[in-house]
Design a protein around this motif. Structure first.
Motif, PDB file in Angstrom:
ATOM      1  N   GLY A 160      30.217   6.024  42.672  1.00  0.00           N
ATOM      2  CA  GLY A 160      29.806   7.396  42.385  1.00  0.00           C
ATOM      3  C   GLY A 160      28.698   7.460  41.355  1.00  0.00           C
ATOM      4  N   THR A 161      28.811   6.638  40.323  1.00  0.00           N
ATOM      5  CA  THR A 161      27.805   6.601  39.267  1.00  0.00           C
ATOM      6  C   THR A 161      26.458   6.124  39.801  1.00  0.00           C
ATOM      7  OG1 THR A 161      29.507   6.151  37.618  1.00  0.00           O
ATOM      8  CG2 THR A 161      27.254   5.587  37.009  1.00  0.00           C
ATOM      9  N   ASN A 162      26.493   5.213  40.751  1.00  0.00           N
ATOM     10  CA  ASN A 162      25.263   4.615  41.285  1.00  0.00           C
ATOM     11  C   ASN A 162      24.888   5.144  42.663  1.00  0.00           C
ATOM     12  OD1 ASN A 162      24.696   2.600  39.135  1.00  0.00           O
ATOM     13  ND2 ASN A 162      26.739   1.905  39.713  1.00  0.00           N
ATOM     14  N   ASP A 189      22.875   7.523  43.742  1.00  0.00           N
ATOM     15  CA  ASP A 189      21.444   7.714  44.010  1.00  0.00           C
ATOM     16  C   ASP A 189      20.766   6.386  44.355  1.00  0.00           C
ATOM     17  OD1 ASP A 189      21.696  10.422  43.534  1.00  0.00           O
ATOM     18  OD2 ASP A 189      21.037  10.281  41.442  1.00  0.00           O
ATOM     19  N   LEU A 190      21.066   5.362  43.568  1.00  0.00           N
ATOM     20  CA  LEU A 190      20.494   4.040  43.829  1.00  0.00           C
ATOM     21  C   LEU A 190      20.946   3.517  45.182  1.00  0.00           C
ATOM     22  CD1 LEU A 190      19.000   1.439  43.019  1.00  0.00           C
ATOM     23  CD2 LEU A 190      21.103   0.741  41.844  1.00  0.00           C
ATOM     24  N   LEU A 191      22.220   3.671  45.496  1.00  0.00           N
ATOM     25  CA  LEU A 191      22.744   3.192  46.777  1.00  0.00           C
ATOM     26  C   LEU A 191      22.072   3.906  47.951  1.00  0.00           C
ATOM     27  CD1 LEU A 191      26.537   2.953  45.878  1.00  0.00           C
ATOM     28  CD2 LEU A 191      24.963   1.054  46.262  1.00  0.00           C
ATOM     29  N   GLU A 192      21.819   5.193  47.805  1.00  0.00           N
ATOM     30  CA  GLU A 192      21.160   5.938  48.876  1.00  0.00           C
ATOM     31  C   GLU A 192      19.707   5.502  49.040  1.00  0.00           C
ATOM     32  OE1 GLU A 192      21.875  10.120  48.256  1.00  0.00           O
ATOM     33  OE2 GLU A 192      23.996   9.912  48.790  1.00  0.00           O
ATOM     34  N   ARG A 193      19.005   5.227  47.921  1.00  0.00           N
ATOM     35  CA  ARG A 193      17.620   4.731  48.010  1.00  0.00           C
ATOM     36  C   ARG A 193      17.582   3.366  48.691  1.00  0.00           C
ATOM     37  NH1 ARG A 193      15.235   4.100  42.614  1.00  0.00           N
ATOM     38  NH2 ARG A 193      17.307   4.431  41.817  1.00  0.00           N
ATOM     39  N   LEU A 209      14.523  -5.416  44.743  1.00  0.00           N
ATOM     40  CA  LEU A 209      15.854  -4.916  44.427  1.00  0.00           C
ATOM     41  C   LEU A 209      16.083  -4.929  42.923  1.00  0.00           C
ATOM     42  CD1 LEU A 209      18.562  -3.848  45.422  1.00  0.00           C
ATOM     43  CD2 LEU A 209      19.342  -6.211  45.628  1.00  0.00           C
ATOM     44  N   GLN A 210      15.653  -5.984  42.251  1.00  0.00           N
ATOM     45  CA  GLN A 210      15.809  -6.055  40.799  1.00  0.00           C
ATOM     46  C   GLN A 210      15.041  -4.935  40.104  1.00  0.00           C
ATOM     47  OE1 GLN A 210      14.691 -10.068  39.796  1.00  0.00           O
ATOM     48  NE2 GLN A 210      16.759 -10.849  40.158  1.00  0.00           N
ATOM     49  N   ARG A 211      13.843  -4.609  40.597  1.00  0.00           N
ATOM     50  CA  ARG A 211      13.088  -3.489  40.023  1.00  0.00           C
ATOM     51  C   ARG A 211      13.834  -2.172  40.214  1.00  0.00           C
ATOM     52  NH1 ARG A 211       8.720  -5.961  42.391  1.00  0.00           N
ATOM     53  NH2 ARG A 211       8.688  -4.478  44.096  1.00  0.00           N
ATOM     54  N   MET A 212      14.425  -2.000  41.383  1.00  0.00           N
ATOM     55  CA  MET A 212      15.142  -0.759  41.667  1.00  0.00           C
ATOM     56  C   MET A 212      16.373  -0.620  40.759  1.00  0.00           C
ATOM     57  SD  MET A 212      14.994  -0.623  45.789  1.00  0.00           S
ATOM     58  CE  MET A 212      15.718   1.000  45.923  1.00  0.00           C
ATOM     59  N   VAL A 213      17.082  -1.725  40.579  1.00  0.00           N
ATOM     60  CA  VAL A 213      18.287  -1.699  39.759  1.00  0.00           C
ATOM     61  C   VAL A 213      17.932  -1.546  38.289  1.00  0.00           C
ATOM     62  CG1 VAL A 213      20.283  -3.071  39.032  1.00  0.00           C
ATOM     63  CG2 VAL A 213      19.632  -2.997  41.441  1.00  0.00           C
TER      64      VAL A 213
END
Length: 93
Positions: A64-66, A68-72, A88-92
């Protein structure tokens, strides 16, 4: 984990599994003997349930906390099918 390795603060650091058997060996429940009481069996079951429910809550909160990132990440994977490690590392972050 609780029964075989004694990894529980509630139950204690005691193993209740005498010998390890192959995971996929077909053994009927009646052929296995227990060296502990029904009360201890209930405590083991309750502790396993508590651990699983705690892990479930943690995972659900983390997802739930992540979200937005999971959807991107999902959107990119649908478009490109691959995300390289650096991207992926940049996104995280």
């Amino acid at each position: 984990m609780v029964k075989e390795y004694g990894m529980s603060d509630l139950i204690g650091h005691i193993t209740y599994e005498k010998e390890r058997k192959p995971m996929f060996l077909d053994i009927s429940p009646d052929s296995r003997s227990k060296d502990y009481s029904e009360e201890t069996a209930r405590e083991i079951d309750n502790e396993i349930k508590r651990i699983i429910e705690g892990a479930y809550r943690t995972v659900k909160e983390t997802l739930g906390t992540n979200r937005d990132l999971l959807e991107r990440v999902a959107k990119i994977l649908l478009e490109k099918e691959v995300i390289e490690g650096e991207e992926l590392q940049r996104m995280v972050g």
